[in-house]
Design an enzyme around this catalytic site. Sequence first.
Site, PDB file in Angstrom:
ATOM      1  N   GLU A   1      14.087  12.817  -8.550  1.00 44.64           N
ATOM      2  CA  GLU A   1      13.137  13.864  -8.207  1.00 44.64           C
ATOM      3  C   GLU A   1      13.415  14.626  -6.911  1.00 44.64           C
ATOM      4  O   GLU A   1      13.239  15.822  -6.836  1.00 44.64           O
ATOM      5  CB  GLU A   1      11.754  13.252  -8.116  1.00 44.64           C
ATOM      6  CG  GLU A   1      10.725  14.295  -8.301  1.00 44.64           C
ATOM      7  CD  GLU A   1       9.638  13.775  -9.170  1.00 44.64           C
ATOM      8  OE1 GLU A   1       9.927  13.354 -10.297  1.00 44.64           O
ATOM      9  OE2 GLU A   1       8.509  13.767  -8.698  1.00 44.64           O
TER      10      GLU A   1
ATOM     11  N   HIS B   1       6.680  10.171 -26.105  1.00 43.11           N
ATOM     12  CA  HIS B   1       5.750  11.192 -25.615  1.00 43.11           C
ATOM     13  C   HIS B   1       5.106  11.950 -26.753  1.00 43.11           C
ATOM     14  O   HIS B   1       4.335  12.877 -26.539  1.00 43.11           O
ATOM     15  CB  HIS B   1       6.462  12.126 -24.652  1.00 43.11           C
ATOM     16  CG  HIS B   1       7.034  11.368 -23.489  1.00 43.11           C
ATOM     17  ND1 HIS B   1       8.233  10.711 -23.581  1.00 43.11           N
ATOM     18  CD2 HIS B   1       6.544  11.088 -22.270  1.00 43.11           C
ATOM     19  CE1 HIS B   1       8.471  10.092 -22.437  1.00 43.11           C
ATOM     20  NE2 HIS B   1       7.456  10.296 -21.626  1.00 43.11           N
TER      21      HIS B   1
ATOM     22  N   ARG C   1     -10.063  18.022 -14.692  1.00 47.03           N
ATOM     23  CA  ARG C   1      -9.099  17.997 -15.811  1.00 47.03           C
ATOM     24  C   ARG C   1      -9.717  18.495 -17.126  1.00 47.03           C
ATOM     25  O   ARG C   1      -9.473  17.945 -18.198  1.00 47.03           O
ATOM     26  CB  ARG C   1      -8.514  16.585 -15.984  1.00 47.03           C
ATOM     27  CG  ARG C   1      -7.581  16.195 -14.842  1.00 47.03           C
ATOM     28  CD  ARG C   1      -7.047  14.801 -15.004  1.00 47.03           C
ATOM     29  NE  ARG C   1      -8.119  13.812 -14.917  1.00 47.03           N
ATOM     30  CZ  ARG C   1      -8.037  12.566 -15.380  1.00 47.03           C
ATOM     31  NH1 ARG C   1      -6.943  12.165 -15.978  1.00 47.03           N
ATOM     32  NH2 ARG C   1      -9.040  11.743 -15.238  1.00 47.03           N
TER      33      ARG C   1
END
Length: 761
Positions: free
Chosen positions: A610, A700, A15
């Site tokens: 989803e 967010h 990452r």
Amino acid sequence: MNTSVIGFPRIGKNRELKFASEKFFKGEIREEELRQTAAELRAYGWKKQQEAGVKFISSNDFSFYDNVLDTAVLFNIVPKRYKELGLTELETYFAMARGYQGDKGNVKALAMKKWFNTNYHYIVPEIDDDTEIKVAGTKPYDEYEEAKALGVETKVSLIGPFTLLKLAKYTGKKNINDFKDALTEAYTVVIGELAKKGAAWVEVDEAYLVRDLSAEDIALFKEIYDKILAKKSSVKILLQTYFGDVRDAYNDITSLDFDGIGLDFLEGRLTEELVEKNSFPEDKFLFAGLVNGKNIWKNNYAKTLDKLKSLKAKFGDKVVLNTSCSLLHVPYTLESETKLTEDYTQHLAFAEEKLAELKELSVLSDIADKGNVAAETAFQNNQKLFHGRVNSEDKAVQERVAGIKESDYTRLPEFNEREKIQKERLGLPIFPTTTIGSFPQTADVRRNRQEFRKGLISEEQYVEFNKKKIADCIALQEEIGLDVIVHGEFERNDMVEYFGEHLAGYIFTEKAWVQSYGTRCVKPPIIWGDVSRKESITVKWSKFAKSCTDKPVKGMLTGPVTILNWSFPREDISIKESTLQIALAIRDEVLDLEANGIDIIQIDEAALREKLPLRRSDWYSEYLDWAIPAFRLVASGVRPETQIHTHMCYSEFTDIIPAIDAMDADVITFEASRSDLQILDSLKENNFKTEVGPGVYDIHSPRVPSVEEIVEALRKMRDRVEDKKLWVNPDCGLKTRGDKETKESLVNLVKAAETLRSEVQ
Ligand code: GLN
Ligand code: ZN
């Protein structure tokens, strides 16, 4: 046989992009350093693909945040409010992605949407009446040349104009028709420029083609591509589709002058039939998506070679073996997994292993008729994996699922009666305030977990630390004045992995990160066998929390559909079967919490949508008809006075409101702050019975919402939701936020609720 890859992961094996971006956001590194990290990640991906002999490697599949955002920026689709901040190019880009709060201004981020059936969030481009579409960037050229300088010839991948136009949001009076010509022209310019730079292939990703299309949509597609293809000159154009089949447009797209068409043979249920029935033009390359870009299981070579053989018989060497979608949706490599034994890993393939599969399959398909010992062995080894793999079968679980009765899916008494009983029992004020569950996962919280995992601290120390955190978190919530208290979820790394760890039938990875949005990654656990609850999961934390306060404490669980959707599912049994197994396990936990005095239980179904089929006609029959009952199965056993909450985020719910109501929860909280309030209109239209907490601010982004802003949002909500049904809460969990902004935001939230109360009383 040539091979192709639609896109490669870009966040970095460890990452790296996430960490570099976060440093950049904090001002700890400069832009050049971030760009350097990005270049290294691109080079890594290209090299891996080159080593695996991939013929068609993508460039421009990299993104600092999201490819749709990149494409919007490339074509100058940047709302004025971001331009006016006067930031650098990259800062403006991040302001659109994450919002901006600083000395230059204060703006919210653009909306994010999971448009397709993955956990990946796209940024929604906003086109207003002043938008002047033109080429305003050089990213595709730069990345093409960067690869070339490294000795890698790439196909340049672009999100296609049709998909971009269809997915963008039009905020003014103008619509698609007002922008299509300018956008078509701009794509022509980019493609022309790429041809000049020597690109042999440009890939246009038109995932929108796998959705339901109207005649108008198809006409728009044809109009755009007739123009683009007429001017393509020397460059070849690959039309790439994925996530499903192109049943509505097959004949139209195959009759256009594309040089190649990429079809998904895995998720595209009808793809094979379409190609069989209607054939495929001889002059085009068929990019056959047969290596799964979404799941992590080894490819079954016998099946794939069979398909390749029949395609090759018809279309000869114009068949290219492709991934089914971008490998962005799977982790980098099994090499990072040091704890899983060979018994497990031999069944798995992440992105880099999928490259090896492409290579092996390509060799195997070439020598299929000739016979080759080495390749044969590879084939035999692969096939062994698919015979007699007994995935930790558990007969008791299978029998329990088989024994589920119709009545197990129904909660009694019905909603209205429960609502009365609960109001009386809980005695909450009007517009009750709460949060979605998690509080900031600050460095100390993560450290505690890691140290425990590594065996550096004892279980007792680990638990003590968390208890202290819970006690502090509850004191904070009481100080702020929130009505329904949560324990903060400090024990959880992730809302799915945590449950997986307490369920039998799961296995876990260490580094198998998949990008979810921007710098945020998830590490889905793997469903390996039949699932059941091994032990109580959350009870001790919720019980402890309850002992810290007199206010009602909400227990926090993740629902079965979300657990399934955010895990890598099995391929040997249906996802419905797996979901029901999980539902029974979570049902046990619900009853356990209730027995331990927890009066409110939230069962998160953040990922309900989803796996909703992309075509409306399949929604109920293929999915909702079992997914919604699976949720009900979890909650149906509780007493009338126990209040069941659920939470959903980040997707469109407007069109499945009746299904959500049919979950028969008592309260639902969901995301509504980053998109508009359409969903509330839909609640009203559908006579939604469940109480609702539409998120009043966007968690967010680090931005702190003002009291006025929240009051204003709530006023709009009151027009659409009855006062007695309206809850006040943020739009999602707070785990990604810092302590400071969390407290400030929640203080404002409570003040806003109080303002409202004073207005109605
Ligand atoms: N309860 C979870 C949390 O607060 C919900 C997270 C989510 O919806 N993604 O973190
Ligand atoms: Zn959420």
